[in-house]
Design an enzyme around this catalytic site. Structure first.
Site, PDB file in Angstrom:
ATOM      1  N   GLU A  45      25.227 -83.211 -23.338  1.00  0.00           N
ATOM      2  CA  GLU A  45      25.536 -82.477 -24.579  1.00  0.00           C
ATOM      3  C   GLU A  45      27.041 -82.311 -24.707  1.00  0.00           C
ATOM      4  O   GLU A  45      27.672 -81.607 -23.919  1.00  0.00           O
ATOM      5  CB  GLU A  45      24.853 -81.098 -24.574  1.00  0.00           C
ATOM      6  CG  GLU A  45      25.182 -80.304 -25.842  1.00  0.00           C
ATOM      7  CD  GLU A  45      24.676 -78.857 -25.783  1.00  0.00           C
ATOM      8  OE1 GLU A  45      23.706 -78.576 -25.059  1.00  0.00           O
ATOM      9  OE2 GLU A  45      25.277 -78.010 -26.468  1.00  0.00           O
ATOM     10  N   ARG A  49      33.472 -78.786 -30.235  1.00  0.00           N
ATOM     11  CA  ARG A  49      34.447 -77.688 -30.135  1.00  0.00           C
ATOM     12  C   ARG A  49      35.857 -78.176 -29.910  1.00  0.00           C
ATOM     13  O   ARG A  49      36.765 -77.376 -29.679  1.00  0.00           O
ATOM     14  CB  ARG A  49      34.073 -76.750 -28.981  1.00  0.00           C
ATOM     15  CG  ARG A  49      32.761 -76.048 -29.172  1.00  0.00           C
ATOM     16  CD  ARG A  49      32.471 -75.098 -28.028  1.00  0.00           C
ATOM     17  NE  ARG A  49      31.047 -74.933 -27.881  1.00  0.00           N
ATOM     18  CZ  ARG A  49      30.460 -74.354 -26.854  1.00  0.00           C
ATOM     19  NH1 ARG A  49      31.185 -73.859 -25.863  1.00  0.00           N
ATOM     20  NH2 ARG A  49      29.149 -74.267 -26.779  1.00  0.00           N
ATOM     21  N   THR A  72      26.789 -77.419 -30.380  1.00  0.00           N
ATOM     22  CA  THR A  72      27.489 -76.512 -31.287  1.00  0.00           C
ATOM     23  C   THR A  72      27.398 -77.008 -32.737  1.00  0.00           C
ATOM     24  O   THR A  72      28.345 -76.839 -33.512  1.00  0.00           O
ATOM     25  CB  THR A  72      28.970 -76.304 -30.855  1.00  0.00           C
ATOM     26  OG1 THR A  72      29.072 -76.310 -29.431  1.00  0.00           O
ATOM     27  CG2 THR A  72      29.498 -74.964 -31.346  1.00  0.00           C
ATOM     28  N   LYS A 132      16.236 -74.023 -27.934  1.00  0.00           N
ATOM     29  CA  LYS A 132      17.192 -73.583 -26.922  1.00  0.00           C
ATOM     30  C   LYS A 132      17.123 -72.049 -26.882  1.00  0.00           C
ATOM     31  O   LYS A 132      17.023 -71.411 -27.944  1.00  0.00           O
ATOM     32  CB  LYS A 132      18.579 -74.073 -27.347  1.00  0.00           C
ATOM     33  CG  LYS A 132      19.759 -73.466 -26.615  1.00  0.00           C
ATOM     34  CD  LYS A 132      21.048 -74.172 -27.045  1.00  0.00           C
ATOM     35  CE  LYS A 132      22.281 -73.424 -26.573  1.00  0.00           C
ATOM     36  NZ  LYS A 132      23.508 -74.220 -26.668  1.00  0.00           N
TER      37      LYS A 132
HETATM   38  C1  3PG Z   1      27.709 -73.123 -24.193  1.00  0.00           C
HETATM   39  O1  3PG Z   1      27.319 -73.346 -25.306  1.00  0.00           O
HETATM   40  O2  3PG Z   1      28.894 -72.922 -23.879  1.00  0.00           O
HETATM   41  C2  3PG Z   1      26.653 -73.172 -23.166  1.00  0.00           C
HETATM   42  O3  3PG Z   1      25.808 -72.124 -23.350  1.00  0.00           O
HETATM   43  C3  3PG Z   1      27.153 -73.279 -21.796  1.00  0.00           C
HETATM   44  O4  3PG Z   1      27.068 -72.074 -21.180  1.00  0.00           O
HETATM   45  P1  3PG Z   1      27.648 -71.916 -19.714  1.00  0.00           P
HETATM   46  O5  3PG Z   1      29.083 -72.341 -19.756  1.00  0.00           O
HETATM   47  O6  3PG Z   1      27.476 -70.445 -19.440  1.00  0.00           O
HETATM   48  O7  3PG Z   1      26.806 -72.799 -18.808  1.00  0.00           O
END
Ligand code: 3PG
Length: 211
Positions: A45, A49, A72, A132
């Site tokens: 994934e 961002r 995202t 999710k």
């Molecule tokens: C995110 O979208 O940043 C994810 O939830 C990742 O979360 P984490 O960095 O706590 O694993």
């Protein structure tokens, strides 16, 4: 049905952990994807961002065995751009009805984020069976998903947010969890240092978890 549940099930059941990647450097995207795939984590994934996220996805999608998804996703443009970048799935932190409707216009499946029974039920009513759970740890963690199992038995979750390898084991032991997402397999420091051996080892440790 809005969500191609079978397609998403096939993808998400193929590895217990989906690395959540925030990466902007196109020149190292391939090496990062190769390390993760070599470690046994094929589903990647890449979050929308960073300015170069779509280019990073396109580079990673060239790696044999990699199944690249976008993260995202917040609006229709994100979904269309993900499809154009060669993504095979999409992930969102939330599940606004507008986004769920927009996903019907693209050919790859969306994994929307929910944090409550009402949000899960809203997505379910629109044909979404794979969700999710975000932000998993902050919202109460594995006990919450355990509580969802009896009243929402047809829904399956990918918890993400605040998960490490130990917590991942607890989630993966639940019957309504197909995989977990997390950034612990792609630490910033290792990426910046170009230490892809370390990332491959972290991926290998995650890949052996029981999904
Ligand atoms: C995110 O979208 O940043 C994810 O939830 C990742 O979360 P984490 O960095 O706590 O694993």
């Amino acid at each position: 049905m809005a969500q191609d549940a079978q397609r998403l099930k096939t993808i998400l059941s193929s590895a217990p952990v989906v690395p959540v990647i925030v990466h902007d450097d196109v020149s190292t995207a391939r090496a990062l994807a190769e390390a993760l795939v070599a470690g046994g984590l094929a589903n990647l994934e890449v979050t929308l961002r960073t300015p170069n996220a779509l280019k990073v996805m396109a580079e990673m999608a060239k790696v044999p065995g990699a199944v690249v998804g976008s993260g995202t996703c917040r609006k229709l443009d994100d979904l269309k751009a993900s499809e154009d970048a060669g993504c095979q799935f999409m992930v969102s932190p939330g599940a606004p009805v507008k986004l769920l409707e927009a996903a019907e216009q693209v050919s790859i499946p969306l994994l929307p984020g929910i944090a409550s029974p009402t949000e899960a039920m809203t997505a379910s009513l629109m044909g979404y069976a794979y969700l999710k759970f975000f932000p998993a740890e902050a919202m109460g963690g594995a006990p919450v998903l355990k509580s969802f199992a009896s009243p929402l038995p047809d829904l399956t979750f990918c918890p993400t947010g605040g998960i490490d390898i130990e917590k991942a084991k607890t989630y993966l032991a639940l019957p309504n969890v197909i995989c977990v997402g997390g950034s612990w397999v792609v630490p910033d420091a290792a990426i910046k240092a170009g230490d892809f051996d370390k990332i491959q080892k972290l991926a290998a440790g995650a890949a052996t978890l029981k999904g």
